[in-house]
Design an enzyme around this catalytic site. Structure first.
Site, PDB file in Angstrom:
ATOM      1  N   TYR A  51       0.826  -1.204   0.000  1.00 50.69           N
ATOM      2  CA  TYR A  51       0.000   0.000   0.000  1.00 50.69           C
ATOM      3  C   TYR A  51       0.860   1.253   0.000  1.00 50.69           C
ATOM      4  O   TYR A  51       1.650   1.488   0.929  1.00 50.69           O
ATOM      5  CB  TYR A  51      -0.933   0.026   1.216  1.00 50.69           C
ATOM      6  CG  TYR A  51      -1.864  -1.162   1.329  1.00 50.69           C
ATOM      7  CD1 TYR A  51      -2.202  -1.943   0.232  1.00 50.69           C
ATOM      8  CD2 TYR A  51      -2.411  -1.510   2.562  1.00 50.69           C
ATOM      9  CE1 TYR A  51      -3.053  -3.030   0.359  1.00 50.69           C
ATOM     10  CE2 TYR A  51      -3.264  -2.587   2.692  1.00 50.69           C
ATOM     11  CZ  TYR A  51      -3.581  -3.351   1.584  1.00 50.69           C
ATOM     12  OH  TYR A  51      -4.412  -4.429   1.710  1.00 50.69           O
ATOM     13  N   GLY A 198     -14.468  -6.718   2.074  1.00 58.42           N
ATOM     14  CA  GLY A 198     -15.482  -6.547   1.040  1.00 58.42           C
ATOM     15  C   GLY A 198     -16.903  -6.785   1.501  1.00 58.42           C
ATOM     16  O   GLY A 198     -17.770  -7.138   0.694  1.00 58.42           O
ATOM     17  N   LEU A 204     -22.110  -1.469  -2.862  1.00 54.72           N
ATOM     18  CA  LEU A 204     -23.366  -1.812  -3.530  1.00 54.72           C
ATOM     19  C   LEU A 204     -24.443  -2.234  -2.542  1.00 54.72           C
ATOM     20  O   LEU A 204     -25.644  -2.147  -2.846  1.00 54.72           O
ATOM     21  CB  LEU A 204     -23.132  -2.929  -4.550  1.00 54.72           C
ATOM     22  CG  LEU A 204     -22.197  -2.584  -5.713  1.00 54.72           C
ATOM     23  CD1 LEU A 204     -21.896  -3.828  -6.538  1.00 54.72           C
ATOM     24  CD2 LEU A 204     -22.812  -1.488  -6.588  1.00 54.72           C
TER      25      LEU A 204
END
Length: 298
Positions: A51, A198, A204
């Site tokens: 990262y 996730g 969503l």
């Protein structure tokens, strides 16, 4: 905040974990946000040497300098940046892991890492060599436990058979139920903790406009989002229900949520305070769509 042992390890981690990947470059601002999370009960912080080319580890290290014993730090290894910075190459070799851990320790300003994870993996890797590296680092006291970050059942099975992994980080949500087919039961039976990422399926399941996702059509994604909202009602945010769906699985030790703002932190903290979903709510969500399955790496 609830706390769970990570599999059979001695790491007692908050069920809501702080995913550090999205943190910016302002070390002072990051420290304030990370300290707020710790003060409110989050004790598990996940980063990776990949990262921001190591800067993410540096920001975590600076934030927790002088309070190392209060936090559980996880990082990852296996992606080697090219010298020219044009990208990275996969390198799970023993020699590279033993080299990379020294840099992670330096950036994190610590002499040990609580959980060191292989950041990916394929069935063609030199798996025994990778395991040797992790076991040696445990013997040396540079890491307390090790695990893998992988969604590949064939890779996960090999590490379950051949290593002493404490954890597997994988993607899991109402829109990605692939781990339910066999992986979660396998890991639960072996006492290996699951770190679920996730949970919101790229947002969503928490209000973002529907789009096709992992083989589901736009309409099906919309159905899943509506089912989440129906369970949430007017009393709970949809994000809380989506994360609670992930946490209902007994194999899951923590949901790793990407956090970069105080608003996101407050939402994550609230999720840690709400009640678990009922059996009826879980069934209602699962009946919304047919569960998807892994098609590759079986």
């Amino acid at each position: 905040m609830n706390y769970n042992l990570l599999g059979k390890s001695d790491l007692r981690i908050s069920e809501i974990a702080f995913g550090c990947m999205s943190l910016g470059s302002d070390h002072t601002a990051n420290a304030k946000l990370l300290h707020r999370a710790l003060e409110q009960g989050i004790n598990f912080f996940d980063t990776a040497d990949l990262y921001d080319k190591g800067t993410n580890e540096e920001t975590v290290g600076k934030a927790f300098a002088g309070m190392r014993e209060r936090v559980i730090i996880a990082t990852k290894v296996g992606n080697q940046w090219r010298p020219d910075g044009s990208g990275w190459d996969w390198n799970p070799t023993k020699s590279y892991i033993l080299q990379a851990v020294e840099e992670s320790l330096r950036r994190l300003q610590t002499d040990y890492i609580d959980l060191y994870q292989l950041h990916g993996g394929t069935i063609d890797d030199p798996i025994d060599q990778t395991i040797e590296a992790f076991e040696l680092l445990k013997q040396q006291g540079k890491i307390r436990h090790y695990g893998i970050s992988s969604i590949r059942p064939n890779v996960i099975r090999e590490y379950v058979k051949r290593s002493n992994i404490a954890s597997v980080m994988l993607q899991y949500s109402l829109l990605d139920r692939r781990p339910e087919e066999e992986v979660l039961d396998l890991l639960q039976s072996q006492g290996i903790g699951v770190l679920a990422r996730g949970s919101l399926a790229q947002g969503l399941l928490a209000g973002k406009p529907a789009k096709p996702y992992l083989g589901y059509t736009l309409e099906e994604v919309q159905q899943a989002a509506e089912a989440i909202q129906s369970v949430a009602g007017s009393e709970r945010p949809a994000a809380e229900v989506a994360v609670r769906y992930t946490l209902h699985q007994p194999a899951v030790s923590a949901a790793v949520l990407g956090i970069r703002t105080y608003e996101q932190l407050d939402e994550a903290l609230q999720t840690g305070k709400v009640a678990s979903l009922t059996t009826e709510e879980i069934k209602a969500l699962q009946q919304t769509l047919q569960a998807n399955r892994y098609e590759q790496h079986r």
